[in-house]
Write a protein that holds these residues in place. Structure first.
Motif, PDB file in Angstrom:
ATOM      1  N   GLU A  24      -0.065   7.685   7.967  1.00 43.96           N
ATOM      2  CA  GLU A  24       0.221   6.275   7.728  1.00 43.96           C
ATOM      3  C   GLU A  24      -0.465   5.766   6.455  1.00 43.96           C
ATOM      4  N   ALA A  25      -1.686   6.178   6.245  1.00 43.07           N
ATOM      5  CA  ALA A  25      -2.424   5.716   5.075  1.00 43.07           C
ATOM      6  C   ALA A  25      -1.806   6.242   3.785  1.00 43.07           C
ATOM      7  N   LYS A  70       1.317   6.930   3.259  1.00 40.95           N
ATOM      8  CA  LYS A  70       2.545   6.179   3.022  1.00 40.95           C
ATOM      9  C   LYS A  70       2.233   4.806   2.420  1.00 40.95           C
ATOM     10  N   LEU A  71       1.214   4.147   2.962  1.00 37.91           N
ATOM     11  CA  LEU A  71       0.811   2.847   2.442  1.00 37.91           C
ATOM     12  C   LEU A  71       0.316   2.966   1.002  1.00 37.91           C
ATOM     13  N   GLU A  79       3.126   3.120  -1.505  1.00 42.22           N
ATOM     14  CA  GLU A  79       3.774   1.828  -1.709  1.00 42.22           C
ATOM     15  C   GLU A  79       2.918   0.920  -2.593  1.00 42.22           C
ATOM     16  N   VAL A  80       1.636   0.908  -2.335  1.00 41.30           N
ATOM     17  CA  VAL A  80       0.738   0.060  -3.127  1.00 41.30           C
ATOM     18  C   VAL A  80       0.694   0.525  -4.576  1.00 41.30           C
ATOM     19  N   ALA A 136      -4.034  -4.208   0.810  1.00 41.94           N
ATOM     20  CA  ALA A 136      -3.965  -2.787   1.138  1.00 41.94           C
ATOM     21  C   ALA A 136      -5.267  -2.331   1.819  1.00 41.94           C
ATOM     22  N   GLN A 149      -5.125  -3.337   5.366  1.00 40.28           N
ATOM     23  CA  GLN A 149      -4.161  -2.515   6.102  1.00 40.28           C
ATOM     24  C   GLN A 149      -4.733  -1.123   6.398  1.00 40.28           C
ATOM     25  N   LEU A 150      -5.472  -0.587   5.443  1.00 40.38           N
ATOM     26  CA  LEU A 150      -6.095   0.720   5.667  1.00 40.38           C
ATOM     27  C   LEU A 150      -7.152   0.642   6.774  1.00 40.38           C
ATOM     28  N   ILE A 206      -5.326   0.726  10.045  1.00 43.69           N
ATOM     29  CA  ILE A 206      -4.849   2.090  10.357  1.00 43.69           C
ATOM     30  C   ILE A 206      -6.012   2.948  10.884  1.00 43.69           C
ATOM     31  N   SER A 235      -3.611   3.279  -7.961  1.00 41.06           N
ATOM     32  CA  SER A 235      -3.394   2.095  -7.118  1.00 41.06           C
ATOM     33  C   SER A 235      -4.437   1.015  -7.407  1.00 41.06           C
TER      34      SER A 235
END
Length: 401
Positions: free
Chosen positions: A87-88, A90-91, A94-95, A132, A135-136, A139, A247
């Motif tokens: 999941e991380a 993928k995030l 995107e970032v 981000a 969000q991390l 996760i 990023s």
């Protein structure tokens, strides 16, 4: 073994110490480990040594770290790392794309405008990065993959000492009472252009537990004087976030001043180095100690060796006290008197020249030199006259008869 993504203590690794190791922690940190290979020489065997100090171990790709494990270890949920990483990652992708688009979007001004309320590229980019980061955290928390480490920098010429004190502290010192459970230090780089800096990582079970993070920070500063560089989550290391990632996401969960103020951190380090200086100044010098212990012995020995010598030389000492001379005069009057006279002659030559009568001198010394022959001659003359006087009467008597 990857240096960047390695946050696990290898199951079988020569450059690691645990409570199950065959050698003590002290030997692992400070001494050489003896290795014997009987297969090379069946009769005698061949032995060699392996060094475990970070300054002495060169990384050839197979030994990037030296590890020491504390008494406790983190508990991970089975499969948590893989799910969190998926999941991380993928995030992060995107970032990274969003940040690149902001950079290339001409509609976003370089500078903010108070009139229009438009945000600058930097402000828009930082907002995306901050979101981000949150969000991390979600996760990592969701999957229970929240472990991480304090990052410490150590120069090459001091890394052995710093690493040894931190590793010992982790197993049986101040760090042992905190949540820290594992530590590692980077080995020496084979790159000739390397600056020689080493990285030490002190692992925590939960980097989002601020009180626990603060406690470890205070120990590292106040008890070890460490140079800290923030707290990094293992999840960040796993997906490749570092200070140069495109990023732009901050590579650390906590910066130093977000945990303790700069003044608090400075006070802790100053206290450590002040105490260290005091211990060094109060420690006895290895060079002066033998001299201090030897001085009383030398003085006593010298005194003992001088006393019998003075007793033996007493009768012949012209500089002794009056009482000593009086006692010596009774025992050996002639010898002492002559020595006293010689000493007086050195100090009172004019008076000795005038002094003729010496109650302790010989009869010949009392008589002047010029008078001696005359005295002797007169005696002989008198004796010859006496002899002649005795012979003459005899001749007269003979002539009378």
């Amino acid at each position: 073994m990857s240096v960047q993504n390695d946050d696990k203590l290898p199951a079988s690794y020569k450059y690691a110490w645990t409570t199950r190791s065959d050698i003590s922690l002290k030997d692992f940190l400070t001494k050489l480990a003896l290795v014997t290979a009987w297969s090379l020489l069946p009769v005698v065997g061949v032995s060699w040594t392996t060094e475990f100090k970070p300054s002495m171990v060169q990384n050839d790709g197979s030994k990037p770290w030296i590890w020491v494990q504390g008494s406790a270890s983190e508990q991970k949920i089975a499969g948590a790392e893989d799910k969190a990483k998926e999941e991380a990652a993928k995030l992060l992708k995107e970032v990274t794309e969003k940040v690149e688009n902001i950079k290339n979007d001409d509609s976003i001004p370089v500078r903010s405008s108070k009139k229009t309320g438009a945000k600058s590229k930097k402000e828009v980019r930082e907002q995306v990065q901050a979101e981000a980061t949150e969000q991390l955290k979600k996760i990592a928390t969701k999957h229970g993959y929240v472990c991480g480490k304090w990052l410490i920098f150590a120069p090459a010429d001091k890394v052995d000492m710093i690493w040894s004190t931190i590793a010992t502290s982790l197993v049986s010192g101040p760090l042992h009472s905190t949540s820290a459970f594992l530590a590692k230090v980077s080995t020496s780089s084979s790159d000739e252009n390397s600056r020689g800096q080493h990285i030490i990582c002190v692992y925590l079970p939960d980097v989002y537990d601020k009180p626990a993070v603060t406690q470890v920070m205070k120990v590292l500063l106040g008890k070890h004087g460490a140079t800290l560089s923030g707290v990094k989550a293992d999840l960040y290391t796993t997906i490749g976030i570092d200070s140069k990632h495109p990023s732009g996401i901050p590579s650390t969960i906590w910066k130093n001043n977000a945990v303790l103020s700069e003044q608090e951190a400075k006070d802790l380090k100053d206290s450590y180095f002040s105490e260290l200086a005091t211990r060094k100044s109060n420690a006895p010098s290895t060079e002066e100690a033998p001299v201090t212990n030897a001085e009383p012995q030398t003085a006593v020995t010298g005194t003992k060796s001088e006393k019998p010598t003075l007793k033996k030389k007493g009768p012949a000492d012209p500089f002794g006290s009056d009482s000593d001379r009086s006692m010596k005069t009774k025992e050996q009057p002639e010898v002492v008197t002559k020595l006293d006279i010689e000493a007086k002659k050195l100090k009172l030559k004019p008076k000795l020249k005038k002094k003729v009568d010496d109650p302790f001198g010989s009869e010949e010394d009392d008589v002047p030199e010029k008078a001696k022959p005359a005295a002797v001659k007169s005696k002989r003359t008198q004796q010859s006259d006496d002899d002649d006087g005795e012979d003459r009467p005899k001749k007269k008597r003979a002539a009378g008869n």
